[in-house]
Design an enzyme around this catalytic site. Structure first.
Site, PDB file in Angstrom:
ATOM      1  N   CYS A   1      46.891  27.249  68.114  1.00  0.00           N
ATOM      2  CA  CYS A   1      46.405  26.851  69.441  1.00  0.00           C
ATOM      3  C   CYS A   1      45.072  27.529  69.761  1.00  0.00           C
ATOM      4  O   CYS A   1      44.833  27.948  70.902  1.00  0.00           O
ATOM      5  CB  CYS A   1      47.423  27.177  70.541  1.00  0.00           C
ATOM      6  SG  CYS A   1      48.923  26.225  70.385  1.00  0.00           S
TER       7      CYS A   1
ATOM      8  N   ASP B   1      44.454  37.287  80.012  1.00  0.00           N
ATOM      9  CA  ASP B   1      45.605  36.630  79.414  1.00  0.00           C
ATOM     10  C   ASP B   1      46.318  37.677  78.562  1.00  0.00           C
ATOM     11  O   ASP B   1      45.854  38.036  77.474  1.00  0.00           O
ATOM     12  CB  ASP B   1      45.106  35.446  78.568  1.00  0.00           C
ATOM     13  CG  ASP B   1      46.214  34.808  77.751  1.00  0.00           C
ATOM     14  OD1 ASP B   1      47.359  35.284  77.806  1.00  0.00           O
ATOM     15  OD2 ASP B   1      45.916  33.829  77.045  1.00  0.00           O
TER      16      ASP B   1
ATOM     17  N   LYS C   1      57.812  36.115  75.057  1.00  0.00           N
ATOM     18  CA  LYS C   1      57.119  36.894  74.032  1.00  0.00           C
ATOM     19  C   LYS C   1      57.403  38.394  74.164  1.00  0.00           C
ATOM     20  O   LYS C   1      56.953  39.185  73.356  1.00  0.00           O
ATOM     21  CB  LYS C   1      55.611  36.634  74.104  1.00  0.00           C
ATOM     22  CG  LYS C   1      55.240  35.189  73.715  1.00  0.00           C
ATOM     23  CD  LYS C   1      53.756  35.006  73.609  1.00  0.00           C
ATOM     24  CE  LYS C   1      53.322  33.558  73.734  1.00  0.00           C
ATOM     25  NZ  LYS C   1      53.446  32.804  72.493  1.00  0.00           N
TER      26      LYS C   1
ATOM     27  N   HIS D   1      43.228  31.296  73.339  1.00  0.00           N
ATOM     28  CA  HIS D   1      44.307  30.310  73.133  1.00  0.00           C
ATOM     29  C   HIS D   1      43.992  29.089  73.999  1.00  0.00           C
ATOM     30  O   HIS D   1      43.353  29.227  75.052  1.00  0.00           O
ATOM     31  CB  HIS D   1      45.614  30.958  73.592  1.00  0.00           C
ATOM     32  CG  HIS D   1      46.857  30.181  73.335  1.00  0.00           C
ATOM     33  ND1 HIS D   1      47.251  29.139  74.131  1.00  0.00           N
ATOM     34  CD2 HIS D   1      47.808  30.297  72.373  1.00  0.00           C
ATOM     35  CE1 HIS D   1      48.401  28.651  73.682  1.00  0.00           C
ATOM     36  NE2 HIS D   1      48.752  29.325  72.612  1.00  0.00           N
TER      37      HIS D   1
ATOM     38  N   GLN E   1      49.773  38.154  74.516  1.00  0.00           N
ATOM     39  CA  GLN E   1      50.003  38.849  73.242  1.00  0.00           C
ATOM     40  C   GLN E   1      49.870  40.371  73.376  1.00  0.00           C
ATOM     41  O   GLN E   1      50.049  41.084  72.396  1.00  0.00           O
ATOM     42  CB  GLN E   1      49.017  38.351  72.178  1.00  0.00           C
ATOM     43  CG  GLN E   1      49.185  36.895  71.811  1.00  0.00           C
ATOM     44  CD  GLN E   1      50.532  36.601  71.148  1.00  0.00           C
ATOM     45  OE1 GLN E   1      51.234  37.499  70.664  1.00  0.00           O
ATOM     46  NE2 GLN E   1      50.920  35.336  71.128  1.00  0.00           N
TER      47      GLN E   1
HETATM   48  C1  PLP Z   1      47.086  34.495  73.856  1.00  0.00           C
HETATM   49  C2  PLP Z   1      48.039  33.480  74.401  1.00  0.00           C
HETATM   50  N1  PLP Z   1      47.838  32.994  75.629  1.00  0.00           N
HETATM   51  C3  PLP Z   1      48.667  32.092  76.188  1.00  0.00           C
HETATM   52  C4  PLP Z   1      49.759  31.622  75.506  1.00  0.00           C
HETATM   53  C5  PLP Z   1      50.636  30.631  76.152  1.00  0.00           C
HETATM   54  O1  PLP Z   1      51.884  31.163  76.367  1.00  0.00           O
HETATM   55  P1  PLP Z   1      53.073  30.214  76.885  1.00  0.00           P
HETATM   56  O2  PLP Z   1      53.138  29.072  75.923  1.00  0.00           O
HETATM   57  O3  PLP Z   1      54.276  31.083  76.827  1.00  0.00           O
HETATM   58  O4  PLP Z   1      52.720  29.798  78.263  1.00  0.00           O
HETATM   59  C6  PLP Z   1      50.011  32.097  74.215  1.00  0.00           C
HETATM   60  C7  PLP Z   1      51.145  31.575  73.435  1.00  0.00           C
HETATM   61  O5  PLP Z   1      51.161  31.602  72.222  1.00  0.00           O
HETATM   62  C8  PLP Z   1      49.134  33.053  73.653  1.00  0.00           C
HETATM   63  O6  PLP Z   1      49.329  33.539  72.429  1.00  0.00           O
END
Ligand code: PLP
Length: 420
Positions: A378, A214, A240, A137, A217
């Site tokens: 993203c 990270d 999430k 992401h 998800q």
């Molecule tokens: C894999 C992953 N990492 C990071 C993020 C970023 O999360 P946040 O926007 O809640 O900081 C997302 C959000 O869609 C994500 O799917």
């Protein structure tokens, strides 16, 4: 002997979810869109909130609202206890060794930026490498690009296979003597791929390379045990995992957090300030400058409690069953190509419908009351690698049903009718 095995096998099967009952806990699911019952399949973007979360926030503001760690009065004490209990709950959720290994942040994005600026930036020199993967992401790409630009380090990305799996042989090759840090997603938000993070951490640690995972998800879909994974940092977002927006968690191994300088300066992160010198507070407060998102932390705690009350294994089994069903049903629609067919996946189904732009597909679906996501998710570098501008993505949560998968499939048929 056989009997004993049977009993064990039975115990290993998580209890089935009573989805209809738990849907009652989510007021928003009763909404109609375009006169049709809402079918919410955009859970990877954000999840809906159960009454337990909404109520915990309401209760906090009506019975306990005060600033934390500062006042001696009853409300401040109550707010502080709620905030710190939330930290303890997050520590248990991740199986961290200690509560102080949990830093509250705004979300996964801020967690990764914190590690990039506070852990990586002082460490990196020209010629060093930060290793990520092609399926990250943007939140796990851009912070590393920024820190590389500041330090002269280079960002490298491990490729993915056509099925959307990480190329582990390439990963091993990319772990070079110049690699200073690995940052990898646990579950891909665009493909649903579950990465073999434990193995990847092991391979990196053999070369003394720390690893950030990270978990944005993964946390909603599976049990996460940071001690078992062995990772150095783990990040996830409250919104999430059925919690509020604006709150998230960074887990960091104590020795790392203790060695890292603060990320931001301000109140609460200090022990003593003079104009000549400031002594920083201990971890995790050193990283929580200013008034934190107290209501958010308390809401997140309620969300984690709710998820655990339902049972993380049961949720995972239910979502897996839905994903398998959706994979089969959506995959059978003529003209559909599934994007991401990894052997291990969690909660996410990406696809394209030949001859139809995913945005148009999403719009037709919306008229049917079905909320899916379309776009690059993203993850533009991943889309480039796959040669796609965008995909449609259905992502599942604990409250989704087979009937909703059927509505998704009907929506795709409808889009074929209208758009082809
Ligand atoms: C894999 C992953 N990492 C990071 C993020 C970023 O999360 P946040 O926007 O809640 O900081 C997302 C959000 O869609 C994500 O799917």
């Amino acid at each position: 002997m056989k009997r004993g095995n049977e009993v064990l096998a039975l115990q290993a099967i998580p209890p089935a979810l009573d989805v209809e009952r738990l849907r009652e806990d989510f007021p928003i699911l009763k909404l109609k869109v375009e006169g049709k019952p809402l079918v919410y399949l955009d859970n990877a973007a954000t999840t809906q909130k159960p009454r337990a979360v909404i109520e915990a926030i309401r209760r906090y503001y009506t019975t306990s609202n005060a600033n934390v760690h500062r006042g001696v009065h009853a409300l401040s004490d109550r707010a502080t206890r709620g905030y710190e209990e939330a930290r303890a709950r997050a520590a248990r959720f991740l199986n961290a060794r200690a509560d102080r290994e949990i830093v509250f942040v705004r979300g996964a994005t801020e967690a990764i930026n914190l590690v990039a600026q506070s852990f990586a930036r002082p460490l990196l020199r020209r010629g060093d490498e930060v290793l990520i993967t092609v399926m990250e992401h943007h939140s796990n790409i851009v912070p590393w690009q920024m820190v590389c630009a500041h330090t002269g380090a280079t960002l490298k990305a491990v490729p993915v296979t056509g099925a959307g799996e990480l190329d582990l042989a390439a990963y091993r090759e990319h772990l070079s003597p110049s690699t200073r840090l690995v940052a990898v997603t646990h579950v891909s938000n665009a493909l649903g791929t579950v990465n073999p993070v434990r193995e990847m951490v092991g391979m990196a640690h053999e070369k003394n390379i720390p690893v950030l995972v990270d978990g944005a998800q993964a946390a909603p879909h599976m049990k996460v045990d940071v001690r078992d994974l062995g990772c150095d940092f783990y990040a996830f977002s409250g919104h999430k995992v059925y919690g509020p927006t604006g709150i998230g968690v960074l887990y960091g191994k104590r020795e790392h957090l203790e060695a890292m300088p603060p990320y931001q300066g301000g109140g609460d992160m200090i022990l003593r300030v003079t104009f000549e010198k400031t002594t920083y507070n201990e971890i995790p407060y050193k990283f929580e400058a200013g008034t934190p998102n107290i209501a958010g932390a308390i809401g997140l705690s309620a969300a984690l409690g709710y998820l655990e009350g339902i049972g993380r294994d049961a949720v995972a089994a239910h979502e897996q069953e839905l994903l398998d069903y959706a994979t089969e049903m959506v995959g059978n629609v003529p003209g559909v190509r599934l994007v991401g067919t990894a052997r291990e996946k969690a909660g996410i189904l990406s696809f394209v419908l030949e001859g139809v732009h995913p945005h148009d597909l999403g719009t037709v679906m919306d008229h049917e009351g079905v909320a899916i996501r379309s776009g690059h998710h993203c993850a533009m570098p991943l889309m480039d690698a796959l040669g796609l501008p965008a995909t449609a993505r259905a992502s599942f949560g604990m409250y989704n049903t087979r009937a909703e998968v059927d509505a998704l499939v009907e929506g795709i048929w409808k889009a074929r009718e209208v758009l082809l």
